[in-house]
Scaffold this motif. Sequence first.
Motif, PDB file in Angstrom:
ATOM      1  N   UNK A 118       0.955  -0.998  -0.093  1.00 21.72           N
ATOM      2  CA  UNK A 118      -0.119   0.103   0.130  1.00 21.72           C
ATOM      3  C   UNK A 118       0.904   1.349   0.071  1.00 21.72           C
ATOM      4  N   UNK A 119       2.049   1.173   0.495  1.00 20.94           N
ATOM      5  CA  UNK A 119       2.994   2.626   0.421  1.00 20.94           C
ATOM      6  C   UNK A 119       3.809   2.060  -0.780  1.00 20.94           C
ATOM      7  N   UNK A 120       4.952   1.293  -0.527  1.00 20.50           N
ATOM      8  CA  UNK A 120       6.154   1.095  -1.398  1.00 20.50           C
ATOM      9  C   UNK A 120       6.760  -0.199  -0.761  1.00 20.50           C
ATOM     10  N   UNK A 121       7.421  -0.772  -1.656  1.00 20.10           N
ATOM     11  CA  UNK A 121       8.495  -1.709  -1.199  1.00 20.10           C
ATOM     12  C   UNK A 121       9.816  -1.112  -1.005  1.00 20.10           C
ATOM     13  N   UNK A 122      10.147   0.099  -1.309  1.00 22.62           N
ATOM     14  CA  UNK A 122      11.368   0.755  -1.265  1.00 22.62           C
ATOM     15  C   UNK A 122      11.347   1.386   0.328  1.00 22.62           C
ATOM     16  N   UNK A 123      12.628   1.101   0.803  1.00 25.84           N
ATOM     17  CA  UNK A 123      12.681   1.690   2.327  1.00 25.84           C
ATOM     18  C   UNK A 123      12.915   3.168   2.225  1.00 25.84           C
ATOM     19  N   UNK A 124      12.385   3.693   3.548  1.00 25.74           N
ATOM     20  CA  UNK A 124      12.351   5.149   3.601  1.00 25.74           C
ATOM     21  C   UNK A 124      13.582   5.884   3.316  1.00 25.74           C
ATOM     22  N   UNK A 125      13.594   6.896   2.707  1.00 24.51           N
ATOM     23  CA  UNK A 125      14.821   7.540   2.174  1.00 24.51           C
ATOM     24  C   UNK A 125      15.519   8.283   3.427  1.00 24.51           C
ATOM     25  N   UNK A 126      15.006   8.886   4.189  1.00 21.96           N
ATOM     26  CA  UNK A 126      15.380   9.365   5.637  1.00 21.96           C
ATOM     27  C   UNK A 126      16.139   8.370   6.361  1.00 21.96           C
ATOM     28  N   UNK A 127      15.481   7.243   6.541  1.00 23.62           N
ATOM     29  CA  UNK A 127      15.918   6.256   7.755  1.00 23.62           C
ATOM     30  C   UNK A 127      17.230   5.654   6.989  1.00 23.62           C
ATOM     31  N   UNK A 128      17.180   5.420   5.389  1.00 22.22           N
ATOM     32  CA  UNK A 128      18.695   4.871   4.860  1.00 22.22           C
ATOM     33  C   UNK A 128      19.532   6.107   4.948  1.00 22.22           C
ATOM     34  N   UNK A 129      19.260   7.003   4.866  1.00 22.64           N
ATOM     35  CA  UNK A 129      20.399   8.135   4.948  1.00 22.64           C
ATOM     36  C   UNK A 129      21.003   8.281   6.101  1.00 22.64           C
ATOM     37  N   UNK A 130      20.292   8.182   7.459  1.00 21.89           N
ATOM     38  CA  UNK A 130      20.712   8.094   8.474  1.00 21.89           C
ATOM     39  C   UNK A 130      21.761   6.817   9.085  1.00 21.89           C
ATOM     40  N   UNK A 131      21.303   5.569   8.597  1.00 15.48           N
ATOM     41  CA  UNK A 131      22.075   4.478   8.692  1.00 15.48           C
ATOM     42  C   UNK A 131      23.093   4.168   7.734  1.00 15.48           C
ATOM     43  N   UNK A 132      23.396   5.267   6.841  1.00 20.90           N
ATOM     44  CA  UNK A 132      24.354   4.694   5.730  1.00 20.90           C
ATOM     45  C   UNK A 132      25.742   4.777   6.136  1.00 20.90           C
ATOM     46  N   UNK A 133      26.154   5.598   7.274  1.00 19.76           N
ATOM     47  CA  UNK A 133      27.367   5.298   7.892  1.00 19.76           C
ATOM     48  C   UNK A 133      27.681   4.558   8.938  1.00 19.76           C
TER      49      UNK A 133
END
Length: 235
Positions: A49-64
């Motif tokens: 119902x939303x998307x199968x892609x992960x949330x962009x903000x969360x991914x940016x925060x865990x990137x490092x």
Amino acid sequence: MNDTSTRSGGHRTKPGVCTTDTKSRAATLGLPMTEADDWNRRYAAEEFIWTAEANRFLMAEVANLPAGVALDLASGEGRNAVRLAELGWTVRAVDFSEVGAAKGAVLANAHQVADKVDFVVADLRTYEPERRQFDLVAIVYLQIPQPALAAVIARAAAAVAPGGTFVLVAHDAANLEHGYGGPRHPDMLYTAEQVLAALGNELTIEKAGQVQRPVRTPDGVKVAVDCLVRAHRAK
């Protein structure tokens, strides 16, 4: 920090297995029918119902961040949990909805990370994760009334391990008048300031404020207003 057991009494799904009797299961688990049934209905469609892609903000925060043990609260259909698992995290994903959890288990299976994600169905308003056990605790778009929110955030913060990170992404209260989409009830929206109040002195705040999220619509790109809070616990 490798212990992914739960004290909540929540129900676990089996990887790749979808349970269809959602109403009776919710009653058996003692979940509030207004929450469990509502989300089970929303997630009942085969597609996401939303998307199968992960949330962009969360991914940016865990990137490092180095991969470790993560707790994903309000995991929905599992998109963030699955992506974290692909990045090397071991994830416990907790949500009201058994239908959402079952779809997440299927997604994890499809992405070959079913052994890295433990889906748990539980009432987030009373769920108590182990204290100081998770290298990452994420809450992404949890929609519950304000009176219950502070306690959920406080327990989430307490679950952050020494050296661990807390990330919250939510529909900001300003979105009601100045943004696109999201809940229309003010009590389901909150601000970074309210999150900070719930966190108290539990963690060290790194960032807290509004972020803008572009949303593609048939009428062009609209902008949603979210709140983003990141914090950590000292080692």
